[in-house]
Design a protein around this motif. Sequence first.
Motif, PDB file in Angstrom:
ATOM      1  N   LYS A 174       0.836  -1.210   0.000  1.00 52.30           N
ATOM      2  CA  LYS A 174       0.000   0.000   0.000  1.00 52.30           C
ATOM      3  C   LYS A 174       0.870   1.260   0.000  1.00 52.30           C
ATOM      4  O   LYS A 174       0.541   2.251  -0.651  1.00 52.30           O
ATOM      5  CB  LYS A 174      -0.919   0.006   1.227  1.00 52.30           C
ATOM      6  CG  LYS A 174      -2.077  -0.963   1.088  1.00 52.30           C
ATOM      7  CD  LYS A 174      -3.079  -0.462   0.062  1.00 52.30           C
ATOM      8  CE  LYS A 174      -4.146  -1.492  -0.242  1.00 52.30           C
ATOM      9  NZ  LYS A 174      -5.012  -1.074  -1.359  1.00 52.30           N
ATOM     10  N   ALA A 175       1.969   1.230   0.743  1.00 50.54           N
ATOM     11  CA  ALA A 175       2.888   2.371   0.771  1.00 50.54           C
ATOM     12  C   ALA A 175       3.429   2.627  -0.637  1.00 50.54           C
ATOM     13  O   ALA A 175       3.466   3.771  -1.105  1.00 50.54           O
ATOM     14  CB  ALA A 175       4.030   2.110   1.751  1.00 50.54           C
ATOM     15  N   LEU A 176       3.827   1.562  -1.322  1.00 61.55           N
ATOM     16  CA  LEU A 176       4.398   1.700  -2.663  1.00 61.55           C
ATOM     17  C   LEU A 176       3.349   2.132  -3.685  1.00 61.55           C
ATOM     18  O   LEU A 176       3.619   2.969  -4.554  1.00 61.55           O
ATOM     19  CB  LEU A 176       5.053   0.382  -3.094  1.00 61.55           C
ATOM     20  CG  LEU A 176       6.312   0.008  -2.302  1.00 61.55           C
ATOM     21  CD1 LEU A 176       6.742  -1.420  -2.617  1.00 61.55           C
ATOM     22  CD2 LEU A 176       7.448   0.995  -2.613  1.00 61.55           C
ATOM     23  N   GLU A 177       2.151   1.580  -3.574  1.00 66.23           N
ATOM     24  CA  GLU A 177       1.070   1.970  -4.489  1.00 66.23           C
ATOM     25  C   GLU A 177       0.801   3.473  -4.384  1.00 66.23           C
ATOM     26  O   GLU A 177       0.644   4.159  -5.388  1.00 66.23           O
ATOM     27  CB  GLU A 177      -0.228   1.220  -4.152  1.00 66.23           C
ATOM     28  CG  GLU A 177      -0.266  -0.226  -4.591  1.00 66.23           C
ATOM     29  CD  GLU A 177      -1.626  -0.875  -4.320  1.00 66.23           C
ATOM     30  OE1 GLU A 177      -1.971  -1.827  -5.025  1.00 66.23           O
ATOM     31  OE2 GLU A 177      -2.339  -0.428  -3.393  1.00 66.23           O
TER      32      GLU A 177
ATOM     33  N   LEU B 167      10.977   8.723  -0.302  1.00 63.04           N
ATOM     34  CA  LEU B 167       9.654   8.606   0.296  1.00 63.04           C
ATOM     35  C   LEU B 167       9.489   9.639   1.414  1.00 63.04           C
ATOM     36  O   LEU B 167      10.396   9.821   2.232  1.00 63.04           O
ATOM     37  CB  LEU B 167       9.454   7.212   0.881  1.00 63.04           C
ATOM     38  CG  LEU B 167       9.459   6.044  -0.125  1.00 63.04           C
ATOM     39  CD1 LEU B 167       9.547   4.721   0.610  1.00 63.04           C
ATOM     40  CD2 LEU B 167       8.228   6.094  -1.010  1.00 63.04           C
ATOM     41  N   ASP B 168       8.328  10.281   1.453  1.00 61.96           N
ATOM     42  CA  ASP B 168       8.009  11.228   2.523  1.00 61.96           C
ATOM     43  C   ASP B 168       7.033  10.543   3.492  1.00 61.96           C
ATOM     44  O   ASP B 168       7.018   9.320   3.582  1.00 61.96           O
ATOM     45  CB  ASP B 168       7.439  12.511   1.898  1.00 61.96           C
ATOM     46  CG  ASP B 168       7.614  13.735   2.789  1.00 61.96           C
ATOM     47  OD1 ASP B 168       6.974  13.782   3.861  1.00 61.96           O
ATOM     48  OD2 ASP B 168       8.387  14.641   2.425  1.00 61.96           O
ATOM     49  N   VAL B 169       6.216  11.286   4.176  1.00 59.23           N
ATOM     50  CA  VAL B 169       5.382  10.708   5.238  1.00 59.23           C
ATOM     51  C   VAL B 169       4.194   9.890   4.723  1.00 59.23           C
ATOM     52  O   VAL B 169       3.810   8.875   5.322  1.00 59.23           O
ATOM     53  CB  VAL B 169       4.899  11.824   6.207  1.00 59.23           C
ATOM     54  CG1 VAL B 169       4.006  12.822   5.505  1.00 59.23           C
ATOM     55  CG2 VAL B 169       4.196  11.248   7.416  1.00 59.23           C
ATOM     56  N   LYS B 174      -0.194   5.567   4.779  1.00 63.08           N
ATOM     57  CA  LYS B 174      -1.040   4.634   4.031  1.00 63.08           C
ATOM     58  C   LYS B 174      -0.815   3.204   4.500  1.00 63.08           C
ATOM     59  O   LYS B 174      -1.754   2.411   4.594  1.00 63.08           O
ATOM     60  CB  LYS B 174      -0.745   4.750   2.527  1.00 63.08           C
ATOM     61  CG  LYS B 174      -1.325   5.998   1.897  1.00 63.08           C
ATOM     62  CD  LYS B 174      -2.845   5.897   1.821  1.00 63.08           C
ATOM     63  CE  LYS B 174      -3.475   7.221   1.395  1.00 63.08           C
ATOM     64  NZ  LYS B 174      -4.951   7.177   1.445  1.00 63.08           N
ATOM     65  N   ALA B 175       0.440   2.848   4.782  1.00 63.45           N
ATOM     66  CA  ALA B 175       0.756   1.505   5.287  1.00 63.45           C
ATOM     67  C   ALA B 175       0.014   1.253   6.602  1.00 63.45           C
ATOM     68  O   ALA B 175      -0.594   0.196   6.803  1.00 63.45           O
ATOM     69  CB  ALA B 175       2.259   1.346   5.477  1.00 63.45           C
ATOM     70  N   CYS B 182      -7.869   1.891   9.514  1.00 64.75           N
ATOM     71  CA  CYS B 182      -8.334   3.180  10.047  1.00 64.75           C
ATOM     72  C   CYS B 182      -8.047   4.277   9.030  1.00 64.75           C
ATOM     73  O   CYS B 182      -7.406   4.037   8.013  1.00 64.75           O
ATOM     74  CB  CYS B 182      -7.637   3.489  11.365  1.00 64.75           C
ATOM     75  SG  CYS B 182      -5.851   3.697  11.209  1.00 64.75           S
ATOM     76  N   GLU B 183      -8.548   5.462   9.295  1.00 64.94           N
ATOM     77  CA  GLU B 183      -8.307   6.586   8.403  1.00 64.94           C
ATOM     78  C   GLU B 183      -7.629   7.696   9.190  1.00 64.94           C
ATOM     79  O   GLU B 183      -8.107   8.088  10.249  1.00 64.94           O
ATOM     80  CB  GLU B 183      -9.628   7.085   7.809  1.00 64.94           C
ATOM     81  CG  GLU B 183      -9.434   7.950   6.593  1.00 64.94           C
ATOM     82  CD  GLU B 183     -10.763   8.286   5.918  1.00 64.94           C
ATOM     83  OE1 GLU B 183     -10.847   9.355   5.305  1.00 64.94           O
ATOM     84  OE2 GLU B 183     -11.706   7.473   6.032  1.00 64.94           O
TER      85      GLU B 183
END
Lengths: 269, 269
Positions: A174-177, B167-169, B174-175, B182-183
């Motif tokens: 999910k992070a990569l997507e 990669l930033d935050v 998202k991971a 959760c959101e």
Amino acid sequence: MPASEATRHALLIDLDGVVYQGGHLIEGALEALDWIRTQQVPHLFVTNTTSRPRAALLEKFEELGFSARLDEVMTPVVAANQWLVEHRIRKAALFVPAATQQDFSGIDAVAPEQDVAADAVIVGDLGEAWDFRLLNRAFQFLMQEPQPRLIALGMTRYWRGRNGLQLDVAPFVKALEHAADCEAVVVGKPAPAFFEASLAILGVSASQALMIGDDIVGDVDAAQRCGIRGIQVRTGKFRESDLDGKIKPFALLDSIAGLPAWWERELES
Amino acid sequence: MPASEATRHALLIDLDGVVYQGGHLIEGALEALDWIRTQQVPHLFVTNTTSRPRAALLEKFEELGFSARLDEVMTPVVAANQWLVEHRIRKAALFVPAATQQDFSGIDAVAPEQDVAADAVIVGDLGEAWDFRLLNRAFQFLMQEPQPRLIALGMTRYWRGRNGLQLDVAPFVKALEHAADCEAVVVGKPAPAFFEASLAILGVSASQALMIGDDIVGDVDAAQRCGIRGIQVRTGKFRESDLDGKIKPFALLDSIAGLPAWWERELES
């Protein structure tokens, strides 16, 4: 075909959290598996495990006191190899445990540190081997033009280890997507194609099959979305709050130990 | 109120890529900031930077040759503190750079290694400090019952560093969202609440305000979704292809240096 054949049921069996947990068998699992074999219930072990090759999984089975054949075990790596052949992809960057790399025999494997083009980026459960640099390398491969395909070896969110809940492969996918603005091809649970391939191996229809698992989302819900009845066990990563949501398992068992009695009562009466 | 007061315009100013880039001022930025002050244009520096506390940001300003007051700088940390106060949350697990922790003065900070309950999990851009164990700890906090709120200090996907894209935050948020189901509450750009809080600080309405930034999505589009006119600069992370999509900036400037002339011509004529 006699009626008893036509109504024959088949079983897909999750391993981790259902048959064993960590290095130990779930109590009564061995007897349940013996019953499945004695009754000649068509069955397939369906696991998202990518931390070891299938051959090593069989060795672990032996240590725990039961045996299985290679073709009784369905894993995301088996499905990934099928997908790569179908799509004629040969050059793939592998973000999978070292032991699992041997199962990708048909491709030109690109190592994370290599600065070359790849046609696919394959991501498995690397566990504690994940760090910023490794995840960032997978991201940088995905920002190549043209963008390689991202292949996820299953989409398991987490599992229960000795130190509590542990992130599995899905959060990293999910992070990569999100970072690379792409959608992964999922080979493994909960992808419908993975369940369909498993049914094809057994030669049964979805309505004939049941899936027993500890993951309300990845096992039970995913199977039920394919028309396969889901049996939720209260072992492994199960938490009572898993039952609070919208997912209603076809059956709920304390563990796989209760399967034979339930099966005989509910399916064969 | 005289008419000149009623039609007064205010300015939200992004920092990185607009005022400076890396350790250097954008050419003409100092003169543009002087003009903004001389003309008494109500303004606020609006940045997603969480790698250093506001006090250290001001020190960087001084080194670059301009000065600002603490209350002229709006960051996700300021917004997070407001949010925590509004929601009466005192106990938060902090996954933010060490230097930024000092800005969370009003809460009981829980360190990642502490095995206690938390009411919120705050995630910033930890860069190379991210590893499996740290991300897994954030996940384990989020799996507590009741589930703590996940607070994201901005949702920037990546930035361009010396070793290529980094990669930033956002990918890490998202991971966690996926793993813990959760959101996140996003405090920072592009969250509308962040722009609304900035307008409230200045005491102006959206229609009175303009936002100048280098990020077509996080600055220009996000502001315009709130009714704030967006000024895109051709510095920082800007690429000409940014203009190919659906986002149409209210104005396009080569850099902030062109702001005074544009402002006098377009807004005060």
